[in-house]
Scaffold this motif. Structure first.
Motif, PDB file in Angstrom:
ATOM      1  N   ASN A 128       0.835  -1.211   0.000  1.00 22.26           N
ATOM      2  CA  ASN A 128       0.000   0.000   0.000  1.00 22.26           C
ATOM      3  C   ASN A 128       0.867   1.256   0.000  1.00 22.26           C
ATOM      4  O   ASN A 128       1.823   1.363   0.777  1.00 22.26           O
ATOM      5  CB  ASN A 128      -0.898   0.008   1.253  1.00 22.26           C
ATOM      6  CG  ASN A 128      -1.924   1.120   1.225  1.00 22.26           C
ATOM      7  OD1 ASN A 128      -1.599   2.297   1.390  1.00 22.26           O
ATOM      8  ND2 ASN A 128      -3.173   0.768   0.981  1.00 22.26           N
ATOM      9  N   ILE A 129       0.488   2.175  -0.892  1.00 22.31           N
ATOM     10  CA  ILE A 129       1.173   3.479  -0.914  1.00 22.31           C
ATOM     11  C   ILE A 129       0.172   4.550  -1.364  1.00 22.31           C
ATOM     12  O   ILE A 129      -0.715   4.271  -2.163  1.00 22.31           O
ATOM     13  CB  ILE A 129       2.431   3.443  -1.836  1.00 22.31           C
ATOM     14  CG1 ILE A 129       3.353   4.636  -1.564  1.00 22.31           C
ATOM     15  CG2 ILE A 129       2.067   3.350  -3.315  1.00 22.31           C
ATOM     16  CD1 ILE A 129       4.112   4.577  -0.275  1.00 22.31           C
ATOM     17  N   GLN A 143       8.778  -1.027  -6.373  1.00 19.18           N
ATOM     18  CA  GLN A 143       8.956  -2.487  -6.479  1.00 19.18           C
ATOM     19  C   GLN A 143       9.569  -3.039  -5.183  1.00 19.18           C
ATOM     20  O   GLN A 143       9.215  -4.135  -4.741  1.00 19.18           O
ATOM     21  CB  GLN A 143       9.833  -2.823  -7.697  1.00 19.18           C
ATOM     22  CG  GLN A 143       9.973  -4.327  -7.961  1.00 19.18           C
ATOM     23  CD  GLN A 143       8.647  -5.029  -8.274  1.00 19.18           C
ATOM     24  OE1 GLN A 143       7.885  -4.583  -9.130  1.00 19.18           O
ATOM     25  NE2 GLN A 143       8.351  -6.112  -7.564  1.00 19.18           N
ATOM     26  N   GLU A 144      10.461  -2.259  -4.547  1.00 19.49           N
ATOM     27  CA  GLU A 144      11.058  -2.711  -3.277  1.00 19.49           C
ATOM     28  C   GLU A 144      10.004  -2.857  -2.180  1.00 19.49           C
ATOM     29  O   GLU A 144      10.066  -3.774  -1.364  1.00 19.49           O
ATOM     30  CB  GLU A 144      12.132  -1.723  -2.811  1.00 19.49           C
ATOM     31  CG  GLU A 144      13.484  -1.989  -3.460  1.00 19.49           C
ATOM     32  CD  GLU A 144      14.476  -0.871  -3.163  1.00 19.49           C
ATOM     33  OE1 GLU A 144      14.390  -0.264  -2.075  1.00 19.49           O
ATOM     34  OE2 GLU A 144      15.324  -0.597  -4.030  1.00 19.49           O
ATOM     35  N   LEU A 145       9.034  -1.936  -2.157  1.00 22.70           N
ATOM     36  CA  LEU A 145       7.955  -2.030  -1.155  1.00 22.70           C
ATOM     37  C   LEU A 145       7.201  -3.341  -1.337  1.00 22.70           C
ATOM     38  O   LEU A 145       6.858  -4.035  -0.379  1.00 22.70           O
ATOM     39  CB  LEU A 145       6.952  -0.875  -1.300  1.00 22.70           C
ATOM     40  CG  LEU A 145       7.436   0.551  -1.130  1.00 22.70           C
ATOM     41  CD1 LEU A 145       6.272   1.529  -1.245  1.00 22.70           C
ATOM     42  CD2 LEU A 145       8.116   0.731   0.225  1.00 22.70           C
ATOM     43  N   ILE A 146       6.943  -3.668  -2.589  1.00 21.97           N
ATOM     44  CA  ILE A 146       6.200  -4.896  -2.916  1.00 21.97           C
ATOM     45  C   ILE A 146       7.022  -6.119  -2.508  1.00 21.97           C
ATOM     46  O   ILE A 146       6.523  -7.036  -1.855  1.00 21.97           O
ATOM     47  CB  ILE A 146       5.893  -4.928  -4.438  1.00 21.97           C
ATOM     48  CG1 ILE A 146       4.984  -3.756  -4.804  1.00 21.97           C
ATOM     49  CG2 ILE A 146       5.287  -6.258  -4.858  1.00 21.97           C
ATOM     50  CD1 ILE A 146       4.924  -3.468  -6.294  1.00 21.97           C
ATOM     51  N   ASP A 147       8.309  -6.097  -2.867  1.00 24.81           N
ATOM     52  CA  ASP A 147       9.183  -7.243  -2.569  1.00 24.81           C
ATOM     53  C   ASP A 147       9.355  -7.431  -1.062  1.00 24.81           C
ATOM     54  O   ASP A 147       9.476  -8.552  -0.581  1.00 24.81           O
ATOM     55  CB  ASP A 147      10.558  -7.047  -3.221  1.00 24.81           C
ATOM     56  CG  ASP A 147      10.452  -7.089  -4.748  1.00 24.81           C
ATOM     57  OD1 ASP A 147       9.433  -7.597  -5.256  1.00 24.81           O
ATOM     58  OD2 ASP A 147      11.389  -6.603  -5.422  1.00 24.81           O
ATOM     59  N   SER A 148       9.375  -6.320  -0.323  1.00 29.85           N
ATOM     60  CA  SER A 148       9.668  -6.420   1.118  1.00 29.85           C
ATOM     61  C   SER A 148       8.608  -7.215   1.861  1.00 29.85           C
ATOM     62  O   SER A 148       8.873  -7.757   2.928  1.00 29.85           O
ATOM     63  CB  SER A 148       9.834  -5.034   1.746  1.00 29.85           C
ATOM     64  OG  SER A 148       8.582  -4.399   1.818  1.00 29.85           O
ATOM     65  N   ALA A 153      -0.175  -7.936  -4.748  1.00 30.22           N
ATOM     66  CA  ALA A 153      -0.631  -6.786  -5.537  1.00 30.22           C
ATOM     67  C   ALA A 153      -0.166  -5.512  -4.857  1.00 30.22           C
ATOM     68  O   ALA A 153       0.214  -5.525  -3.679  1.00 30.22           O
ATOM     69  CB  ALA A 153      -2.155  -6.802  -5.649  1.00 30.22           C
ATOM     70  N   LEU A 154      -0.205  -4.426  -5.605  1.00 30.34           N
ATOM     71  CA  LEU A 154       0.108  -3.104  -5.046  1.00 30.34           C
ATOM     72  C   LEU A 154      -1.184  -2.289  -4.989  1.00 30.34           C
ATOM     73  O   LEU A 154      -1.868  -2.157  -6.009  1.00 30.34           O
ATOM     74  CB  LEU A 154       1.105  -2.371  -5.961  1.00 30.34           C
ATOM     75  CG  LEU A 154       1.279  -0.873  -5.675  1.00 30.34           C
ATOM     76  CD1 LEU A 154       2.031  -0.650  -4.359  1.00 30.34           C
ATOM     77  CD2 LEU A 154       2.018  -0.164  -6.823  1.00 30.34           C
ATOM     78  N   ILE A 155      -1.500  -1.780  -3.810  1.00 26.20           N
ATOM     79  CA  ILE A 155      -2.653  -0.876  -3.693  1.00 26.20           C
ATOM     80  C   ILE A 155      -2.140   0.563  -3.684  1.00 26.20           C
ATOM     81  O   ILE A 155      -1.239   0.905  -2.913  1.00 26.20           O
ATOM     82  CB  ILE A 155      -3.441  -1.132  -2.389  1.00 26.20           C
ATOM     83  CG1 ILE A 155      -4.057  -2.539  -2.391  1.00 26.20           C
ATOM     84  CG2 ILE A 155      -4.527  -0.076  -2.203  1.00 26.20           C
ATOM     85  CD1 ILE A 155      -4.853  -2.870  -1.128  1.00 26.20           C
ATOM     86  N   VAL A 156      -2.739   1.391  -4.538  1.00 27.16           N
ATOM     87  CA  VAL A 156      -2.456   2.834  -4.509  1.00 27.16           C
ATOM     88  C   VAL A 156      -3.698   3.501  -3.939  1.00 27.16           C
ATOM     89  O   VAL A 156      -4.793   3.342  -4.481  1.00 27.16           O
ATOM     90  CB  VAL A 156      -2.181   3.382  -5.926  1.00 27.16           C
ATOM     91  CG1 VAL A 156      -1.969   4.891  -5.873  1.00 27.16           C
ATOM     92  CG2 VAL A 156      -0.975   2.673  -6.544  1.00 27.16           C
TER      93      VAL A 156
END
Ligand SMILES: Cc1cc2nc3c(=O)[nH]c(=O)nc-3n(C[C@H](O)[C@H](O)[C@H](O)COP(=O)(O)O)c2cc1C
Length: 342
Positions: A128-129, A143-148, A153-156
């Motif tokens: 989430n960002i 991408q680092e936030l997702i990998d961490s 999925a990525l939520i914006v």
């Protein structure tokens, strides 16, 4: 300017305390009370065979439920997140983590997520960002936030009202649509765009079809309201307090947002959140076309009272959804769509 970590942490704690107050919830405004499912007096079903499974983000899940993204970013949130992640893993719910903004400037924040992954290796986590951070961050940072957290999925998240009303806010969304389209192409997971309690108009939903996103979570008006919360935080600013009062009913209801979104179901998956308080509310949202239903405040409230209370709450929500399905004659969540009456 980068906000000092101590200030950032205390803001997050304040958000949790204020989100729990009744007056910061737009209760009764989700529009779901006006949606009636058609009662079936003679369901040809055995309750024990009712299936909660649902296809979400292209995968079969045990339930169509999601713990909506909630605040991370302070020490007390670590235990809370662990509790929620373990419960989600056990019950097959998805879990959105709170904004990972802090990771962009505090490398230690990543270790919090490592412990979460170790404790719940199989939970489906969603990164989430906020949009305003997405605009200034690099693609690699995202991408680092997702990998961490090994997110699926990525939520914006979009929060224009909150950005206007909070002192630390950055109400600059210029170029946002293009930035969303860019990040969709750059990251290795599907992108979800969500509001934070003010919903979506048809026009905005139409513009989002150009971006290639996988999901819109409407997060409509009717539940936690950030206009109200920020007003209470800005007690020293007469201007912000007054504006918060003026905008205390701002937003498009969850029901109206879902109706607006139904037109765009072939472009992206639709998720429902914002004031979903019971399994019956969830059944109504599913009948309005949602593939997945998110709860924030009800889960936060339960989790703060410990593991047993959290599990009770999740079980109640699942039981209520099953009851709505039995009483509408629906063996599975997909058939709920035909059972609506407004
Ligand atoms: C304490 C708290 C913190 C939240 N933090 C975030 C966040 O970091 N990112 C986000 O996308 N939404 C955040 N939200 C918004 C929720 O995900 C959700 O969209 C909103 O609260 C409406 O759902 P509800 O009525 O069930 O609470 C937060 C909500 C709460 C209650």
């Amino acid at each position: 300017m980068i906000e000092p970590i101590s200030q950032f942490e205390s803001r997050k704690k304040e958000h949790i305390a204020l989100a729990l107050k009744d007056e910061n919830e737009a209760r009764g405004h989700s529009g779901l009370d006006q949606v009636q499912l058609i009662h079936e007096a003679l369901p040809d079903l055995n309750f024990s065979e009712i299936q909660l499974q649902a296809k979400v983000l292209g995968k079969k899940r045990k339930t169509p439920f999601l713990v909506s993204s909630m605040t991370a970013g302070h020490a007390g949130a670590v235990d809370l997140n662990l509790l929620m992640a373990k419960a989600c893993e056990a019950r097959g719910w998805l879990m959105g983590v709170g904004s990972q903004r802090r990771e962009l400037f505090d490398l230690e924040a990543k270790s919090e997520w490592k412990s979460l992954r170790l404790a719940a290796p199989n939970v489906a986590l969603l990164s989430n960002i906020g949009l305003t951070q997405l605009i200034v961050a690099t693609n690699d940072q995202i991408q680092e936030l997702i990998d961490s957290i090994e997110a699926e999925a990525l939520i914006v998240h979009l929060n224009p009202l909150q950005e206007c009303l909070q002192n630390e806010g950055t109400p600059n969304f210029k170029g946002a649509l293009q930035r969303i389209a860019e990040i969709v192409k750059s990251v290795k997971v599907p992108v979800v765009v969500k509001e934070t309690g003010c919903g979506f108009s048809s026009q905005t939903l139409k513009r989002l079809t150009e971006t290639g996103i996988a999901v819109v979570d409407v997060s409509g008006f009717g539940g936690t309201h950030w206009g109200r919360i920020e007003g209470q935080r800005e007690q020293n600013s007469a201007l912000k307090m007054q504006a918060s009062e003026t905008f205390s009913h701002w937003g498009i209801s969850t029901t109206q947002s879902l109706l607006n979104a139904s037109e765009f179901q072939s472009s992206y998956e639709i998720w429902a959140s914002g004031g979903i308080r019971t399994g019956l509310d969830a059944a109504k949202a599913l009948s309005l076309g949602a593939a997945c239903v998110g709860f924030a405040k009800p889960i936060l409230q339960a989790a703060l009272n410990g593991e047993e209370r959290l599990n009770q709450q999740m079980e109640t929500l699942e039981f209520e959804l099953k009851t709505a399905m039995f009483c509408t004659g629906c063996m599975n969540t997909a058939t709920l769509k035909e059972k609506r009456r407004i």
